[in-house]
Scaffold this motif. Structure first.
Motif: not given
Ligand code: UTP
Length: 459
Positions: A98, A101, A144-145, A150-151, A181
């Protein structure tokens, strides 16, 4: 001199600066409008304006004592492939943790495209007419998947397109992304000037301003509180790209990995130039070992045509405006007296001079994000494949247009299928692969059957 309670200082300043023509409609406007004009003027940094104008009227001086910058080439042998594999592993690990971004700069005016709305909302893909923003959002969703995290997606807008950008996302349920997000924030706008250095009115009571360039993104990250938010979330790497490059690899583990392994502050992707005066910035090393960019228009002809013994160009690394920024580095450079230089563009400006809009010649001033490169001590330049990563949408037609970019995207998708040994019937003229299906050839199952029809959409 005009007067208005509470605004004497700014009125005096405007007269001192010989900009009192901005009060041309003073007698025709009510008190609310008078106040809003004065508020607008209060936000003008006259010292900066004067400096910009002074610099604008002289040719930029570029020290020619520079040489080409080294860059990491696409792997040419097993040893180099192993380095890429190691970088990928490092990058994947960071994404999964994580730490990363995505960041789209989308505050530009897109004047060459001439689309009525934010460029990112332009219906781009050939079959489903997905907007550029949808394409990027689906890339983030798919990444993200793949990485199980979750980006976050950051979008820089400007005053002219912020509301419409927000609505585009709201109306389309954020294209499946979690609205919590997705972070939108605005860049600064700065006054444009006439060619004789005068402020320009956009209406009876407002100045004509333009967004302050993609270089405004660094300070906008700070001013919007976004940098702080990223730190709180444990995000230390920003994957930066432009709204006009739909085939960009938005989250690239190899690029991120090289950035981390080299302790870089900014990393940049480069393509190998196709010809000497290709319209991309050239990566160079200035005296003092500082990395920088020399625009194609500023690279002297003898340097542009200089060749290596193998016939390749001496200045071969071209900038494609894809970067990784370290959050700590942006924090460091924006902490005190931070300012990137302004570049000047002479443009037609819609001025409100005589009671109706009129096109005049003027100066717009913009900052460029690559001017932060000389501020770095450590950086990486990584070669990317043009076919897989660069398809700019700048113009309505012709070079770097919607059509050329769409074609490049289709060619890339066709290549992915061929690479996987998937047969494409002759009847297929248009191919669109959803980012939710694949971000690269390896994401496609080898047993896909392509139907015998002219348009094929894979999702
Ligand atoms: P361009 O330099 O192509 O400018 O922007 P533009 O404003 O989009 O288009 P024209 O020149 O008016 O036709 C390159 C990238 O930088 C962003 C754009 O949105 C695009 O992603 N950008 C540009 C900003 O975010 N802010 C700006 O002030 C300028």
């Amino acid at each position: 001199m005009i007067s208005f309670p509470g605004y004497d200082d700014i009125i005096k300043k405007v007269y001192e600066e010989k900009q009192e023509h901005v009060f041309r409609f003073w007698d025709a406007i009510d008190d609310n409008k008078k106040k809003s004009l004065l508020e607008d003027l209060k936000n003008v940094n006259f010292e900066e304006i004067n400096r910009q104008y002074l610099n604008a009227s002289t040719e930029p001086v570029i020290d020619e004592d520079y040489g080409p910058a080294d860059y990491i080439r696409l792997p040419r042998n097993p040893e180099e492939s192993a380095k890429f594999a190691q970088a990928r592993e490092t990058g994947v690990e960071a994404i999964k943790k994580g730490r990363v971004c995505a960041f789209i700069v989308a505050g530009g005016q897109g004047s060459r495209l001439g689309y009525d709305g934010p460029k990112g909302a332009f219906p781009f893909t050939p079959i489903k007419h997905k907007s550029l923003f949808q394409v990027f959002s689906e890339k983030i969703l798919k990444s993200s998947k793949i990485y199980g995290v979750s980006i976050p997606l950051l979008i820089m807008t400007s005053h002219a397109n912020h509301q419409q950008t927000k609505e585009h996302f709201e109306q389309n349920k954020y294209f499946g992304l979690d609205p919590e997000n997705v972070f939108m924030f605005q860049q600064d706008m700065i006054p444009s000037l006439t060619t004789s250095g005068k402020l320009i009115l956009a209406s009876q009571n407002s100045l004509f301003r333009n967004p302050n360039g993609h270089g405004g993104s660094l300070i906008a990250l700070k001013k919007s509180g976004m940098l702080q938010k990223l730190k709180e979330k444990g995000i230390d790497l920003i994957s930066y790209f432009q709204v006009d490059n739909p085939i960009v690899c938005a989250i690239d583990p190899v690029f991120i990995g090289f950035h981390i392994l080299n302790n870089a502050e900014i990393s940049s992707k480069a393509l190998t130039k196709a010809y000497p005066q290709e319209k991309v910035g050239n990566f160079v090393i200035f005296p003092g070992k500082k990395l920088g960019i020399v625009e194609y228009s500023d690279l002297p002809e003898d340097k542009a045509y200089e060749k290596e013994s193998d016939g390749s160009l001496h200045y071969s690394a071209g900038n494609v405006a894809i970067h990784i920024f370290s959050v700590d580095f942006i924090s460091k450079i924006t902490s005190d007296d931070f300012s990137l230089p302004y570049h000047l563009a002479e443009k037609k400006i819609l001025a409100y001079n005589n009671g109706e809009p009129e096109k005049i010649d003027g100066y717009k001033f913009e900052k460029f994000v690559f001017d932060a490169l000389p501020l770095t001590d450590k950086n990486v330049i990584l070669e990317t494949s043009r076919r897989n990563e660069f398809a700019p949408v700048k113009n309505k037609t012709g070079l770097d247009s919607v059509d050329s970019s769409r074609q490049l995207m289709m060619d890339m998708h066709r290549e992915w299928l061929e690479k996987r040994g998937i047969e494409i019937p002759d009847s297929v003229a248009i191919i669109e692969i959803s980012p939710l299906k694949a971000l690269r050839a390896e994401d496609l199952d080898k047993d896909i059957i392509i139907p015998d029809q002219s348009e094929v959409y894979l999702d």
